[in-house]
Design a protein around this motif. Structure first.
Motif, mmCIF file in Angstrom:
data_model
loop_
_atom_site.group_PDB
_atom_site.id
_atom_site.type_symbol
_atom_site.label_atom_id
_atom_site.label_comp_id
_atom_site.label_asym_id
_atom_site.label_seq_id
_atom_site.Cartn_x
_atom_site.Cartn_y
_atom_site.Cartn_z
ATOM 1 N N PRO A 1 0.848 -1.190 0.000
ATOM 2 C CA PRO A 1 0.000 0.000 0.000
ATOM 3 C C PRO A 1 0.886 1.244 0.000
ATOM 4 O O PRO A 1 2.060 1.175 0.381
ATOM 5 C CB PRO A 1 -0.782 -0.132 1.314
ATOM 6 N N ASP A 2 0.340 2.371 -0.443
ATOM 7 C CA ASP A 2 1.132 3.606 -0.411
ATOM 8 C C ASP A 2 1.707 3.798 0.991
ATOM 9 O O ASP A 2 1.036 3.552 1.983
ATOM 10 C CB ASP A 2 0.259 4.812 -0.769
ATOM 11 N N TYR A 3 2.923 4.256 1.046
ATOM 12 C CA TYR A 3 3.574 4.379 2.354
ATOM 13 C C TYR A 3 4.395 5.659 2.408
ATOM 14 O O TYR A 3 4.792 6.202 1.365
ATOM 15 C CB TYR A 3 4.456 3.160 2.626
ATOM 16 N N PRO A 4 4.682 6.147 3.618
ATOM 17 C CA PRO A 4 5.528 7.340 3.723
ATOM 18 C C PRO A 4 6.932 7.008 3.255
ATOM 19 O O PRO A 4 7.407 5.887 3.456
ATOM 20 C CB PRO A 4 5.532 7.662 5.221
ATOM 21 N N SER A 5 7.580 7.954 2.656
ATOM 22 C CA SER A 5 8.973 7.758 2.275
ATOM 23 C C SER A 5 9.805 7.486 3.526
ATOM 24 O O SER A 5 9.506 7.964 4.617
ATOM 25 C CB SER A 5 9.489 9.015 1.577
ATOM 26 N N SER B 1 12.103 17.268 15.190
ATOM 27 C CA SER B 1 11.523 16.704 13.965
ATOM 28 C C SER B 1 10.675 15.493 14.313
ATOM 29 O O SER B 1 10.904 14.820 15.324
ATOM 30 C CB SER B 1 12.599 16.318 12.948
ATOM 31 N N THR B 2 9.703 15.271 13.475
ATOM 32 C CA THR B 2 8.872 14.090 13.625
ATOM 33 C C THR B 2 9.756 12.854 13.490
ATOM 34 O O THR B 2 10.703 12.842 12.704
ATOM 35 C CB THR B 2 7.801 14.082 12.517
ATOM 36 N N GLY B 3 9.457 11.825 14.264
ATOM 37 C CA GLY B 3 10.273 10.611 14.229
ATOM 38 C C GLY B 3 10.307 9.986 12.848
ATOM 39 O O GLY B 3 9.337 10.057 12.086
ATOM 40 N N ASN B 4 11.430 9.378 12.524
ATOM 41 C CA ASN B 4 11.587 8.753 11.213
ATOM 42 C C ASN B 4 10.658 7.545 11.068
ATOM 43 O O ASN B 4 10.476 6.781 12.015
ATOM 44 C CB ASN B 4 13.033 8.299 11.011
ATOM 45 N N PRO B 5 10.096 7.348 9.879
ATOM 46 C CA PRO B 5 9.251 6.175 9.660
ATOM 47 C C PRO B 5 10.065 4.879 9.745
ATOM 48 O O PRO B 5 11.252 4.868 9.417
ATOM 49 C CB PRO B 5 8.725 6.367 8.233
ATOM 50 N N LYS B 6 9.426 3.838 10.182
ATOM 51 C CA LYS B 6 10.075 2.532 10.208
ATOM 52 C C LYS B 6 9.072 1.444 9.871
ATOM 53 O O LYS B 6 7.862 1.638 10.005
ATOM 54 C CB LYS B 6 10.751 2.249 11.541
ATOM 55 N N THR B 7 9.600 0.328 9.453
ATOM 56 C CA THR B 7 8.759 -0.799 9.069
ATOM 57 C C THR B 7 8.690 -1.791 10.222
ATOM 58 O O THR B 7 9.743 -2.223 10.717
ATOM 59 C CB THR B 7 9.354 -1.482 7.819
ATOM 60 N N PRO B 8 7.498 -2.140 10.655
ATOM 61 C CA PRO B 8 7.414 -3.127 11.742
ATOM 62 C C PRO B 8 7.768 -4.526 11.232
ATOM 63 O O PRO B 8 7.597 -4.823 10.049
ATOM 64 C CB PRO B 8 5.944 -3.047 12.158
ATOM 65 N N ILE B 9 8.258 -5.349 12.113
ATOM 66 C CA ILE B 9 8.541 -6.743 11.776
ATOM 67 C C ILE B 9 7.373 -7.568 12.303
ATOM 68 O O ILE B 9 7.118 -7.610 13.513
ATOM 69 C CB ILE B 9 9.851 -7.229 12.417
ATOM 70 N N ARG C 1 8.185 -8.627 6.953
ATOM 71 C CA ARG C 1 7.857 -7.223 7.200
ATOM 72 C C ARG C 1 6.358 -6.981 7.249
ATOM 73 O O ARG C 1 5.598 -7.608 6.499
ATOM 74 C CB ARG C 1 8.462 -6.340 6.097
ATOM 75 N N GLY C 2 5.974 -6.054 8.108
ATOM 76 C CA GLY C 2 4.622 -5.519 8.063
ATOM 77 C C GLY C 2 4.559 -4.462 6.981
ATOM 78 O O GLY C 2 5.488 -4.323 6.162
ATOM 79 N N PRO C 3 3.472 -3.689 6.934
ATOM 80 C CA PRO C 3 3.389 -2.623 5.912
ATOM 81 C C PRO C 3 4.591 -1.673 6.011
ATOM 82 O O PRO C 3 4.968 -1.255 7.106
ATOM 83 C CB PRO C 3 2.082 -1.898 6.260
ATOM 84 N N TYR C 4 5.164 -1.350 4.866
ATOM 85 C CA TYR C 4 6.371 -0.514 4.846
ATOM 86 C C TYR C 4 6.133 0.822 5.567
ATOM 87 O O TYR C 4 5.165 1.533 5.308
ATOM 88 C CB TYR C 4 6.790 -0.224 3.407
ATOM 89 N N PHE C 5 7.067 1.161 6.421
ATOM 90 C CA PHE C 5 7.134 2.479 7.075
ATOM 91 C C PHE C 5 5.787 2.889 7.683
ATOM 92 O O PHE C 5 5.388 4.055 7.593
ATOM 93 C CB PHE C 5 7.641 3.532 6.086
ATOM 94 N N SER C 6 5.123 1.925 8.275
ATOM 95 C CA SER C 6 3.797 2.208 8.824
ATOM 96 C C SER C 6 3.845 2.620 10.290
ATOM 97 O O SER C 6 2.816 2.936 10.874
ATOM 98 C CB SER C 6 2.898 0.983 8.659
ATOM 99 N N THR C 7 5.004 2.611 10.890
ATOM 100 C CA THR C 7 5.136 3.144 12.257
ATOM 101 C C THR C 7 6.289 4.150 12.248
ATOM 102 O O THR C 7 6.989 4.299 11.247
ATOM 103 C CB THR C 7 5.429 2.033 13.276
#
Lengths: 763, 274
Positions: free
Chosen positions: A632-636, A665-673, A689-695
């Protein structure tokens, strides 16, 4: 009677002569600024003779220095006297002296001390570049004393609006939500592969040699290309030509020096060199660990040289050279726990150099030509046991530009911007997969070997036009660039129009946009590691901005700028683990162009000056998204919703100054495992991986402080600084590490409070 | 380039111990664990059948039954980042079974699993380089013991090489050149006895048609139910320091395990219990 008359007459004359014609002397000397020995021009110098009695009126002699600071005074009575110089901006000089007639009279040197030597401001503000309003500029006075960056010109770039905070242990410059591969680095107009030592400890440039750093953001002009995010360029300053100058600096990790001066009447030079001893510091701190032996301590060094000469009245030659090297080796005592393919000796070395001659020729009042050549070599070696990556690249860059004011309303720049690369690559590496920013164990990547002898060319041609519409406040810029990439065999037209509207003397509105392409990374089109069908990724930029100078001629007041930007990213290269039919055979696709994305944002900066105080605030609001098949679309990975920077400084008496920087700054996006599977062949766990950069990691904030003190001596200056990184010792979370089966996590924190010292002597 | 930088940073970070934590030790046997999966032979030709074994441990499990599901399919491209799963693959074959041999007092054993036949058409449409270097057939086991579920997978390599890979062999653990037959006292260095010839030379066909030759690097992973090894893994015939417990526990034997791997899918193991 006659005899009496003659006697009286003689005594009277003698007495008269004795009163009106005392014995006098001539004085000469040179007035220079204390510490810098800079000649002071047009300054009044007074000589006040010591009165012979308290009843005698005090006389005063005055002269004025010439452009070299020299002065000359006649008719001063012999004996003791006082030099007095009282000039605005300087400490009043009162210095006693004496001179007898007939004695040898040496030329005097008078040293006038400035009120303050803390001339550098710590605040950063976007200056409207003469060509592109969206370009941000950092001058020496900005970066030399920016808190938290140790005076580093390229690390201070992070204090500009629109520059995202990189992930920890990196200083890569991320421009307005773009990735690191979308930023190109320039030194004196020539592309270089990297500008930082060891993951961003410091840049490869001695700050004192740099004149300015420019960051080209959304909507940048046609002169540059091959960078869909933007460019960061550093330019060396002109060597000083009044006399020989030098400096020696020592800080926690490095020592360096600079020497510059004139060569004849028309030429001058500047050389720098720097050597780190970080390895010795690391070895002393950690020694040989149970996990590894440090066989070659980490070390880095860099050097630069600049030669400038006015060959003729119309021709100026500049020849510059840059070099940098980093190296590190250690011996792992056991295979890496999380990735046993990494074992044994680990060896990393990188280096590059560039040799850059530049010629500027003035055809007349309105026309100028500029030519730049850049020749250099890049070298990278990474070896772990049987796996290695060895890159040896030679590069030739050629730029040329013709600038002409064709009429009162039309100014144009026509140029070319070419790069030729000869690469020799020897690779034996497992496939890297880091989907969602999570790296699979290297142990399970398919190992591939390739030796590549490749030639690439990237050619660019541009036309920039600035057309003032008569009797309006509009300037139109119908700009065009055409690029050719041999890697993808594409000729690409890139229109980049822009417009300016000068509302009044202090308010400018501007808009710029267009099309931008960059060649794929070399490995992405390699037949073994990549996909030869890859084409160049592209970006559409739109930038609308305004600059308002509320000072309107005053020295104090506000300067405010703002930019709204929008970028559409297409044909992005993304990893592919699918198989494709290539030449009738099923083979791994490795990469394809199925990625896309967008970035939308707003950035503003407000600066207020009221000496000795200076203050600047930046804010960037942005949203950077990516899309690729199967997700799904995800944050860079580099998305940061809010970026806030507050910078301030104050100059204090006795040459003290204090500066500070607060960043949020807002925390960097990360991908959950989501899970992990045991790879029995390689004795590792594979993350699912869970959804890319969803947390996201927790938000980041940090306060840095810097203290500067200068001691001024007649012929040299001693400076000391203390730069305290992360004053509040806030434990910013930068990475997550996982247990062997990815069921437990632990945070890796950013650096704790870290004071660094620096000492510099200069003459 | 970006990934290489990532590698340098990752290696530097983890090797320097910056990622210190209180995670459970990989080498300590506790609860249900999958320690290895062995195919004999590990590399074969299309259409051939291989024997499968799993090395399982369930210290504290009380001898419970372990159930499993196995899925077989062509490799979706794990080596290029695909998730190691047969879900969604059209050629998936699924079967199930149970294991009742993880019993007292070691609770750790090599378990024989049903044989697997590599599809005869596994080379279909694959280029000559892939056929020579090997095309993987994926075997994914999902083991369930009580509430613990572990997914473990292995690739069976089908290739056109004339000399194919064989499993390395570990036949003994020694201390001071003597076979380790009793729980040692204090801290000792344990060496694996690896059969000569286990460390094979092998060719790799490059994309440009040339052939490169390499020698296997053997890695031994160590496990202990009680006491602790200083290192998780050792290389080739290197030893590993083991600190024994003062005495064996009463509810199970002290189990030491060494699993040797050749980095190409070959593996074998040795279990010692005291």
């Amino acid at each position: 009677m006659l005899k009496q008359f003659i006697l009286v007459f003689t005594l009277t004359i003698a007495s008269s002569l004795a009163q009106t014609s005392p014995v006098t002397i001539s004085l000469e000397g040179r007035l220079v600024e204390r510490g810098t020995r800079k000649p002071l021009d047009g300054v009044a110098v007074y000589v006040v003779p010591q009165p012979s009695s308290s009843n005698e009126p005090q006389s005063r002699f005055k002269t004025t220095t010439d452009q070299n600071g020299n002065f000359h005074i006649n008719g001063v009575p012999e004996g003791s006297f006082t030099w007095i110089v009282n000039e605005a901006g300087f400490v009043k000089l009162e210095q006693t002296d004496s001179q007898l007639a007939g004695a040898n009279s040496d030329s005097r040197s008078l040293y006038l001390e400035r009120d303050s030597y803390q001339v550098y401001e710590t605040t950063v503000y976007g200056k409207e570049d003469k060509r592109d309003g969206s370009t941000k500029v950092l001058n020496r006075k900005h970066f030399m004393k920016a808190a938290g960056s140790g005076g580093d010109p390229l690390k201070a770039v992070q204090d500009l609006p629109g520059v995202n905070r990189p992930q920890s242990f990196s200083s890569q410059v991320l421009i307005q939500g773009s990735g690191p591969q979308d930023t190109q680095y320039l030194l004196n107009n020539v592309e270089v592969p990297l500008v930082f030592h060891f993951g961003g400890i410091t840049s490869v440039l001695l700050p004192e040699a740099i004149d300015r750093v420019e960051v080209f953001q959304a909507g940048y002009g046609p002169e540059w290309g091959r960078a869909n995010g933007g460019l960061v360029g550093a330019w060396t300053r002109e060597p000083r030509k009044d006399r020989l100058h030098g400096l020696l600096s020592v800080d926690t990790f490095t020592t360096g020096g600079l020497l510059e001066g004139p060569i004849g009447d028309r030429s001058r030079f500047l050389v720098t060199a720097r050597q780190s001893y970080i390895g010795q510091v690391v070895r002393a701190a950690v020694g040989n660990r149970p996990e590894f032996d440090l066989t070659v301590v980490p070390t880095y060094s860099d050097a630069s040289a600049v030669f400038e000469s006015e060959i003729t009245e119309r021709d100026k030659l500049q020849v510059s050279a840059f070099g940098s090297q980093d190296s590190l080796q250690f011996l792992l005592k056991e295979p890496l726990k999380t990735d046993p393919i990494v074992r044994g000796n680990f060896d990393n070395a990188t280096s590059f150099f560039r040799f850059i001659p530049q010629l500027t020729h003035k055809h007349g009042e309105t026309a100028t030509s500029r030519f730049t050549l850049g020749f250099g070599r890049d070298f990278i070696r990474i070896v772990t046991s049987d796996n290695y990556f060895k890159l040896n690249t030679y590069q030739l860059s050629a730029r040329g530009e013709f600038e002409n004011q064709f009429s009162e309303s039309w100014k144009a720049y026509f140029g070319f911007d070419n790069r030729f690369t000869w690469a020799n690559v020897d690779v034996n590496l497992p496939y890297f997969f880091a989907g969602g920013g999570v790296m699979n164990p290297l142990s399970e990547g398919t190992v591939r070997h390739s030796t590549v002898l490749a030639r690439y060319s990237a050619e660019g041609f541009y036309a920039r036009n600035e057309v003032k519409i008569p009797e309006t406040k509009f300037t139109l810029l119908p700009n065009l660039r055409i690029d050719y990439f041999s890697q993808t065999s594409e000729w690409i037209p890139e229109p980049r129009p822009a417009v300016r509207y000068a509302w009044n003397d202090s308010l400018t509105l501007r808009g710029a946009g267009g099309l931008y392409y960059q060649p794929p990374q070399p490995q992405e089109t390699d037949p073994t590691f990549g996909n030869p069908a890859i084409v160049a990724p592209r970006a559409w930029h739109l930038n609308l901005g305004a600059d308002k100078d509320f000072r309107e001629g005053s020295a104090h007041g506000w300067f405010v700028s703002g930019d709204a930007f929008y970028k559409i990213l297409q044909r992005l290269v993304v990893p592919s683990n699918g198989f494709v039919n290539r030449g009738g055979q099923l083979t791994t696709e490795n990469f394809n162009n199925n990625g896309s994305g967008s970035v939308i944002g707003f950035q503003t900066q407000a600066k207020y000056d009221a000496k000795p105080w200076s203050f600047s605030a930046i804010y960037t609001l942005s949203k950077s998204k990516r899309s690729q098949p199967g997700q799904p679309d995800y944050p860079s990975q580099y998305d940061s919703t809010h970026l806030i920077g507050l910078l301030g400084s104050v100059d204090l008496p006795r040459n003290w100054s204090i500066s500070g920087r607060f960043r949020y700054s807002t925390g960097n996006p990360k991908t959950p495992i989501a899970n992990a599977s045991f790879d029995a062949d390689n004795d590792v766990f594979t993350p699912i991986r869970g959804p890319y950069f969803s947390t996201r990691l927790p938000n980041f904030y940090q306060l840095d402080l810097r203290f500067d003190k200068k001691w001024i001596f007649d012929t040299w200056i001693l400076s000391l600084y203390l730069d305290i990184f992360n004053v509040t010792n806030h434990m910013n979370q930068e990475l997550l590490v996982y247990s062997y089966d990815y069921k437990q996590t632990s945070a890796v924190q950013d650096l704790p409070i870290l004071p660094t010292f620096g000492l510099k002597g200069e003459f | 380039m970006k990934h290489l930088l990532l590698l340098v940073i990752a290696v530097s970070t983890f090797a320097s111990g910056c990622g210190k934590d209180n995670f459970p030790r990989y080498t300590t046997l506790s609860g249900f664990r999958v320690l290895g999966l062995k195919a004999t032979p590990p590399e074969t030709t299309p259409g051939s059948t291989v024997a499968m074994q799993a090395l399982l441990s369930d210290i504290g499990g009380g001898g419970r039954t372990v159930s499993y599901t196995v899925q077989l399919c062509s490799d979706p491209g794990i080596g290029f980042g695909s998730d190691p799963t047969c879900s969604g693959r059209s050629d998936t074959i699924t079967s199930t079974g149970t294991i009742n041999t993880l019993t007292a007092n070691t609770y750790t054993a090599a378990v024989t699993l049903p044989n697997i036949t590599v599809p005869s058409n596994i080379f279909s449409s694959r280029n000559i380089v892939d056929q020579y270097n090997g095309v993987a057939y994926l075997v994914v086991y999902t083991f369930v013991a009580g509430t613990t579920q572990i997914v473990a997978f292995k690739r069976i390599i089908a290739s056109s090489k004339s000399i194919q890979n064989t499993n390395p062999s570990i036949i003994d653990m020694t201390v001071n050149n003597a076979s380790l037959t009793a729980l040692p006292n204090g801290t000792v260095t344990v060496y694996p006895s690896i059969v000569s010839g286990s460390q094979e030379n092998f060719p790799v066909l490059n994309g440009n048609g040339t052939t490169s030759y390499f020698q296997e690097n053997l890695t031994v992973t160590w496990f202990a139910s009680d006491g602790s090894f200083s290192h998780q893994r050792s290389q080739n015939t290197d030893g590993n320091s083991y600190s024994a417990p003062g005495s064996s526990p009463t509810d199970h034997a002290t189990v030491l395990v060494g699993v040797v791997r050749d980095g190409r899918g070959g593996e074998s193991w040795l279990i010692r219990s005291f």
